[in-house]
Design an enzyme around this catalytic site. Structure first.
Site, PDB file in Angstrom:
ATOM      1  N   LYS A  33      -3.727  -9.488  -2.376  1.00 33.75           N
ATOM      2  CA  LYS A  33      -4.003  -8.283  -3.181  1.00 33.75           C
ATOM      3  C   LYS A  33      -4.127  -8.611  -4.666  1.00 33.75           C
ATOM      4  CE  LYS A  33      -2.909  -4.322  -0.466  1.00 33.75           C
ATOM      5  NZ  LYS A  33      -2.278  -3.015  -0.409  1.00 33.75           N
ATOM      6  N   ARG A  46       0.206  10.775   0.315  1.00 33.73           N
ATOM      7  CA  ARG A  46      -0.074  11.660  -0.812  1.00 33.73           C
ATOM      8  C   ARG A  46      -1.157  12.673  -0.480  1.00 33.73           C
ATOM      9  NH1 ARG A  46      -1.123   6.530  -4.355  1.00 33.73           N
ATOM     10  NH2 ARG A  46      -2.143   6.202  -2.373  1.00 33.73           N
ATOM     11  N   SER A  59      -0.267   3.110  -8.181  1.00 31.21           N
ATOM     12  CA  SER A  59      -0.076   1.949  -9.061  1.00 31.21           C
ATOM     13  C   SER A  59      -1.427   1.490  -9.601  1.00 31.21           C
ATOM     14  CB  SER A  59       0.567   0.800  -8.290  1.00 31.21           C
ATOM     15  OG  SER A  59       1.831   1.173  -7.838  1.00 31.21           O
TER      16      SER A  59
END
Ligand code: PNS
Length: 162
Positions: free
Chosen positions: A41, A90, A128
């Site tokens: 990542k 979310r 983030s």
């Protein structure tokens, strides 16, 4: 003793993550926030930095610890004696990937449950990735992350003199 793992990249730890940990800490005897050591990542912060930032904000929560892991989440969960994993949802857009991951993890270990939790409404837009983008472009991130994370972002993203 019911232990739950909250795994993630936490690159960096946000107020949305904190909200979820606080909720989980009320439901479980022990919450382990597990920072994934996953270089694919290309995280902005090292594992040690991500771990430190999370640990600092979670210090007041007595039944929460911060750890790092590499390899399969199911293996780590088994090593730590966890009965479940929590993940934040979310919005509907999170669902597809989270659903795939939960079912894959169940295939790998059918005794490990995945529990989805929703953060406070005010954090449903928070990630983030967006926090890093806003910080990189000089925007204000203080409403979204703890003060020490904001400081770390500023230090990390400070333009280098040549
Ligand atoms: O915060 P993130 O980046 O959405 O977290 C993703 C994470 C770390 C939870 C996921 O990539 C993971 O579990 N990685 C460990 C390796 C693994 O078990 N992969 C198979 C998952 S189905």
């Amino acid at each position: 003793m019911r232990t739950v793992i909250y795994p993630g990249s936490f690159d960096p730890f946000t107020n949305g993550h904190l909200d979820l940990v606080e909720r989980a800490a009320k439901l479980f005897d022990r919450v382990i926030v597990a920072v994934a050591d996953n270089d694919t990542k290309r995280p902005l912060f090292t594992v040690a930095e991500r771990r430190r930032m999370a640990a600092r904000v979670l210090k007041p929560l007595a039944n929460v610890e911060v750890d790092a892991f590499a390899g399969l989440l199911v293996d780590y969960a088994q090593r730590r004696g966890a009965c479940a994993v929590i993940r934040g949802l979310r919005a509907v857009s999170d669902f597809e990937f989270e659903f795939q991951m939960a079912l894959m993890n169940r295939k790998l270990n059918q005794r490990l449950e995945t529990i989805f939790m929703m953060p406070k409404g005010a954090y449903t837009f928070l990630s983030s990735k967006l926090v890093k983008e806003v910080a990189r472009l000089g925007g204000e991130v203080s409403p979204f992350v703890p003060a020490h994370v904001e400081k770390a972002l500023k230090a990390k993203l400070k333009p280098r003199r040549r």
